[in-house]
Scaffold this motif. Structure first.
Motif, PDB file in Angstrom:
ATOM      1  N   GLU A 144      20.139  36.639  -9.911  1.00  0.00           N
ATOM      2  CA  GLU A 144      19.870  36.890  -8.492  1.00  0.00           C
ATOM      3  C   GLU A 144      19.888  35.585  -7.699  1.00  0.00           C
ATOM      4  O   GLU A 144      20.349  35.528  -6.563  1.00  0.00           O
ATOM      5  CB  GLU A 144      18.510  37.590  -8.340  1.00  0.00           C
ATOM      6  CG  GLU A 144      18.215  37.994  -6.910  1.00  0.00           C
ATOM      7  CD  GLU A 144      16.814  38.586  -6.751  1.00  0.00           C
ATOM      8  OE1 GLU A 144      15.886  38.167  -7.466  1.00  0.00           O
ATOM      9  OE2 GLU A 144      16.661  39.464  -5.881  1.00  0.00           O
ATOM     10  N   ALA A 145      19.413  34.506  -8.345  1.00  0.00           N
ATOM     11  CA  ALA A 145      19.349  33.204  -7.658  1.00  0.00           C
ATOM     12  C   ALA A 145      20.708  32.503  -7.628  1.00  0.00           C
ATOM     13  O   ALA A 145      20.845  31.447  -7.006  1.00  0.00           O
ATOM     14  CB  ALA A 145      18.312  32.320  -8.344  1.00  0.00           C
ATOM     15  N   GLY A 146      21.705  33.064  -8.322  1.00  0.00           N
ATOM     16  CA  GLY A 146      23.060  32.498  -8.238  1.00  0.00           C
ATOM     17  C   GLY A 146      23.518  31.730  -9.469  1.00  0.00           C
ATOM     18  O   GLY A 146      24.596  31.130  -9.452  1.00  0.00           O
ATOM     19  N   ALA A 147      22.744  31.737 -10.553  1.00  0.00           N
ATOM     20  CA  ALA A 147      23.181  31.043 -11.779  1.00  0.00           C
ATOM     21  C   ALA A 147      24.299  31.841 -12.448  1.00  0.00           C
ATOM     22  O   ALA A 147      24.297  33.073 -12.400  1.00  0.00           O
ATOM     23  CB  ALA A 147      22.006  30.893 -12.739  1.00  0.00           C
ATOM     24  N   ILE A 188      30.349  35.082 -15.299  1.00  0.00           N
ATOM     25  CA  ILE A 188      30.043  36.046 -14.231  1.00  0.00           C
ATOM     26  C   ILE A 188      28.874  35.523 -13.415  1.00  0.00           C
ATOM     27  O   ILE A 188      27.950  34.919 -13.958  1.00  0.00           O
ATOM     28  CB  ILE A 188      29.735  37.439 -14.853  1.00  0.00           C
ATOM     29  CG1 ILE A 188      29.566  38.517 -13.792  1.00  0.00           C
ATOM     30  CG2 ILE A 188      28.538  37.426 -15.775  1.00  0.00           C
ATOM     31  CD1 ILE A 188      29.695  39.944 -14.337  1.00  0.00           C
ATOM     32  N   LYS A 189      28.960  35.716 -12.111  1.00  0.00           N
ATOM     33  CA  LYS A 189      27.835  35.327 -11.261  1.00  0.00           C
ATOM     34  C   LYS A 189      27.767  36.219 -10.029  1.00  0.00           C
ATOM     35  O   LYS A 189      28.738  36.924  -9.705  1.00  0.00           O
ATOM     36  CB  LYS A 189      27.934  33.855 -10.850  1.00  0.00           C
ATOM     37  CG  LYS A 189      29.092  33.538  -9.912  1.00  0.00           C
ATOM     38  CD  LYS A 189      29.151  32.067  -9.622  1.00  0.00           C
ATOM     39  CE  LYS A 189      28.021  31.631  -8.726  1.00  0.00           C
ATOM     40  NZ  LYS A 189      28.120  30.206  -8.350  1.00  0.00           N
ATOM     41  N   LEU A 190      26.637  36.175  -9.370  1.00  0.00           N
ATOM     42  CA  LEU A 190      26.499  36.919  -8.123  1.00  0.00           C
ATOM     43  C   LEU A 190      26.576  35.938  -6.973  1.00  0.00           C
ATOM     44  O   LEU A 190      25.952  34.873  -7.005  1.00  0.00           O
ATOM     45  CB  LEU A 190      25.150  37.629  -8.068  1.00  0.00           C
ATOM     46  CG  LEU A 190      24.967  38.818  -9.011  1.00  0.00           C
ATOM     47  CD1 LEU A 190      23.530  39.318  -8.950  1.00  0.00           C
ATOM     48  CD2 LEU A 190      25.917  39.957  -8.648  1.00  0.00           C
ATOM     49  N   SER A 191      27.372  36.288  -5.975  1.00  0.00           N
ATOM     50  CA  SER A 191      27.455  35.445  -4.799  1.00  0.00           C
ATOM     51  C   SER A 191      27.438  36.353  -3.576  1.00  0.00           C
ATOM     52  O   SER A 191      28.296  37.229  -3.443  1.00  0.00           O
ATOM     53  CB  SER A 191      28.757  34.627  -4.861  1.00  0.00           C
ATOM     54  OG  SER A 191      28.921  33.920  -3.677  1.00  0.00           O
ATOM     55  N   LYS A 192      26.435  36.169  -2.753  1.00  0.00           N
ATOM     56  CA  LYS A 192      26.220  37.023  -1.567  1.00  0.00           C
ATOM     57  C   LYS A 192      26.291  38.510  -1.937  1.00  0.00           C
ATOM     58  O   LYS A 192      26.991  39.300  -1.297  1.00  0.00           O
ATOM     59  CB  LYS A 192      27.249  36.691  -0.485  1.00  0.00           C
ATOM     60  CG  LYS A 192      27.175  35.247  -0.025  1.00  0.00           C
ATOM     61  CD  LYS A 192      27.971  35.028   1.238  1.00  0.00           C
ATOM     62  CE  LYS A 192      27.858  33.599   1.685  1.00  0.00           C
ATOM     63  NZ  LYS A 192      28.965  32.736   1.437  1.00  0.00           N
TER      64      LYS A 192
END
Ligand SMILES: Cc1cc2nc3c(=O)[nH]c(=O)nc-3n(C[C@H](O)[C@H](O)[C@H](O)COP(=O)(O)OP(=O)(O)OC[C@H]3O[C@@H](n4cnc5c(N)ncnc54)[C@H](O)[C@@H]3O)c2cc1C
Length: 666
Positions: free
Chosen positions: A239-242, A627-631
């Motif tokens: 969630e924090a972008g790692a 894989i990561k989450l961005s916006k």
């Protein structure tokens, strides 16, 4: 450790300021705390959900293995060779493999020094044995409870050093900021679950660094041999972008379900009888008999399962040991039956033969003979080989000499996890995932290397922090200038949930849905169409979960945040699996990718079990999936595997760097 009170969004928060926050109290976190302390950093705090919870303290097997460089007896070994064996597991970076191999001796002897009773002979040789994917007898063990003994030794050292601990405190969010345009963590938001009122339950930690040792994602699976006290929290870092890597790669194998324990080693070498029943216990059937031609082949496969414990698609054909896992899964998931191991009776012969030790193949016979275990029934054989393995079940109310043991194919370990560099630092800088939450391993890994990785990685993280990031935390006002909005968003969510009516039932409905989805879509059988459908459902759940949860007290508030984390975690794991399947990835590690044009590993299996084995000849198979989450969006990339580097080993050069205090550069 300094603390002050902060008022935000109607909540009163205690804010602690430290150089390093260590999350979790498993072997990796505790070792990091001890290493930081011994490297001179005293401004640290361990924040843990519950002292004594987690995998390290509560999991084990018949002989729980610690993998280390072999420095015993006449057989040569080297860090380079150990790194090569780790690297051979595929999709593991060579520099990480080298770091784990180089750190192995130090980490192992540190545990010895702290009192973990690894066996040695009278000359001081730390004896070992071969574990899976290990050519050099690098495995060693302190018995069924190796990791528990590690926990106890490290915990005693933490207490001796008087390292500050915030117990019963769950971290629910990592807080981030930017430094020279680079994303970093600046602290964390947590809930003190012993607080009496929600408005005073939140805790802030203003930290220069975070070492995160939150373990594997146990809470998202139904069929699991992780201890019930382990839940996992990788989602807070996502969630924090790692970035995460290799999330497709987990290990599954046969375990008991009433009391969760791994049925490897002597539990299989005793050659128990496998049978299944209907849900109500009727219609007992030795289902393996339909798939093995005779008792020799059947008992050989059961025997091999002892040291080929994780399910492996490459070990199914020709009556291999993993055919058993597949058939157990088929009975339970496809046919809706229950499966048991029985130590009171021998397996009956598929061709009507009566069991006799003389009918065993040479390997199994010799092993049992050497162990003085050529006895009449499985229970006696198990007692002869490993009495503690029997006592362990007795201690949990199960008498293997009298009753059958219900089993399932369960998740045990995540080889993938958060991405880290050779100092275990995430691409979200100042965050150091250590232990199982760090995805350092490849597709395969030698048995026991998880514990080695946790110790070497956590030491390296602590060492790097002590050398490079040892500064004091900023003032609370500066910290809040980074983090205020992020904190307020979470507090607003808590506020909303605390004013809603529905509760426990919704949480358990969501949780059951997540766990069913993961065990039946992301377990040992994977299929593109089903994965795609389940990713959509997971994504839908993600979109509505904030609106659907509620809480009435501190405990349920913490549970709601955990459920939210599990939801995000399972969604990201499924996205990674979907990507692998849609890019043409085939069966490997501990799972089968169903494919109509594949081979059937056994002629009597239905057509739907066809699959192909991974050949590592296409990019998605031989590169690492990140894989990561961005916006709020999922970003997936592939990274080529880094080779094992050639090290600078010229003494004068390395010494000079040490004298200049630049060791982390050389
Ligand atoms: C049955 C079984 C058998 C195994 N056998 C072997 C073996 O033989 N050899 C081997 O090498 N490995 C083995 N493993 C794997 C190995 O035991 C684990 O990978 C390892 O113990 C993980 O240690 P850890 O320190 O990373 O995490 P854990 O020991 O799981 O600790 C995680 C900690 O984080 C805490 N935590 C989690 N989330 C939060 C949060 N949000 N806030 C605060 N605290 C939090 C937990 O309460 C816990 O204290 C086995 C695993 C299982 C399940």
């Amino acid at each position: 450790m300094e603390s002050e009170t902060v008022h935000l969004h109607g909540f009163v928060l205690r804010c602690y300021s430290v150089n390093t926050l260590i999350i979790g109290s498993g072997a990796a976190s505790l070792n990091a705390a001890v290493a930081l302390h011994s490297n001179g950093q005293r401004n640290i705090v361990i924040v843990t959900e519950r002292w004594g919870a987690g995998t390290t303290r509560n999991a084990g097997s018949d002989k729980q293995t610690y993998y280390k460089l072999s420095f015993t007896g006449d057989e040569p070994d080297s860090a380079r060779e150990m790194a090569e064996d780790l690297f051979r597991g595929k999709c593991m970076h060579g520099d990480i493999a080298l770091s784990e191999a180089q750190g192995s001796v130090y980490s192992f002897l540190n545990l010895v020094r702290l009192g973990v009773p690894f066996p040695q002979n009278r000359f001081g040789a730390w004896v070992g044995y071969k574990t899976d994917h290990d050519p050099r007898a690098r495995g060693t063990s302190a018995g069924p409870y190796t990791s528990k003994l590690m926990f106890e030794a490290l915990a005693a050292e933490v207490k001796k050093r008087k390292i500050k601990i915030l117990n019963n405190t769950i971290v629910i969010g990592l807080l981030t900021g930017k430094e020279k345009g680079i994303d970093k963590v600046v602290g964390a938001l947590a809930i003190d679950i012993k607080a009496t009122i929600p408005e005073k339950a939140f805790v802030l930690i203003n930290a220069v660094n975070i070492i995160m040792g939150t373990g594997g994602p146990a809470g998202i699976y139904r069929d699991s041999v992780y201890p019930p006290s382990q839940h996992g929290s990788i989602g807070i870092a996502l969630e924090a972008g790692a970035s995460a890597q290799n999330l497709t790669e987990s290990q599954f194998g046969i375990a008991s379900v009433k009391f969760r324990w791994n049925l490897s080693g002597s539990y299989q070498q005793a050659i128990p009888r496998y049978f299944s029943t209907e849900k109500d216990g009727t219609d007992e059937n030795e289902f393996l008999n339909d798939f093995f031609p005779n008792i020799k082949t059947l008992t050989h496969a059961i025997f091999l399962k002892g040291y080929q414990w994780p399910f492996d698609p490459a070990k199914i054909a020709d009556h291999g040991s993993s055919l058993i896992d597949l058939l157990v899964y088929r009975e339970i998931v496809t046919r809706g039956r229950r499966v048991f191991l029985d130590y009171t009776k021998n397996p009956s012969g598929p061709a009507g033969e009566k069991y006799s030790n003389k009918l065993l193949d040479k390997e199994a016979y010799n092993y049992l003979e050497k162990s003085d275990a050529l006895k009449d029934i499985p229970f006696e054989r198990l007692m002869a080989m490993n009495q503690p393995a029997v006592e362990l079940y007795l201690h949990h109310g199960i008498d293997l000499g009298k009753e059958p043991l219900e089993i399932s194919v369960c998740v045990q370990h995540n080889n993938g996890g958060l991405k880290g560099n050779i100092w275990w630092e995430s691409d979200l800088t100042h965050l150091f995932p250590v232990g199982e939450v760090n995805g350092s391993h490849g597709v395969y890994r030698p048995g026991g290397s998880a514990l080695n990785s946790g110790q070497t990685g956590s030491y390296r993280a602590a060492f790097y922090i002590a050398k490079k990031y040892s500064n004091d935390p900023p003032d609370v006002s500066k910290f809040l200038s980074f983090a205020r909005k992020q904190i307020e968003r979470k507090l607003a969510l808590a506020d909303k949930w605390l004013h809603l009516e529905w509760g426990k039932k919704t949480r358990s409905t969501f949780l059951n849905e997540i766990r069913l989805r993961m065990s039946e879509t992301a377990g040992i059988i994977r299929e593109y169409k089903k994965t795609t459908e389940e990713v959509s459902k997971a994504s839908e759940m993600m979109k509505r979960i904030d609106e659907k949860l509620s809480a009435s007290n501190v405990k349920s508030l913490a549970e709601a945040f955990r459920l939210r984390e599990h939801c995000l975690t399972h969604y990201v794991y499924l996205e990674a699996i979907k990507y692998y399947l849609e890019s043409g990835g085939r069966s490997r590690g501990s799972y089968i990718v169903i494919s109509p044009d594949g081979i059937k590993p056994h002629e009597k299996l239905e057509d739907k079990w066809r699959y192909n084995i991974c050949q590592y000849d296409i990019p998605v198979e031989n590169e690492i999936i990140e894989i990561k989450l961005s916006k709020g969006k999922v970003l997936i990339t592939q990274t080529p595997v880094r080779a094992i580097p050639v090290q600078e080993l010229w003494f004068e050069k390395v010494w000079k760097k040490n004298l200049e205090d630049k060791v982390i550069e050389c």
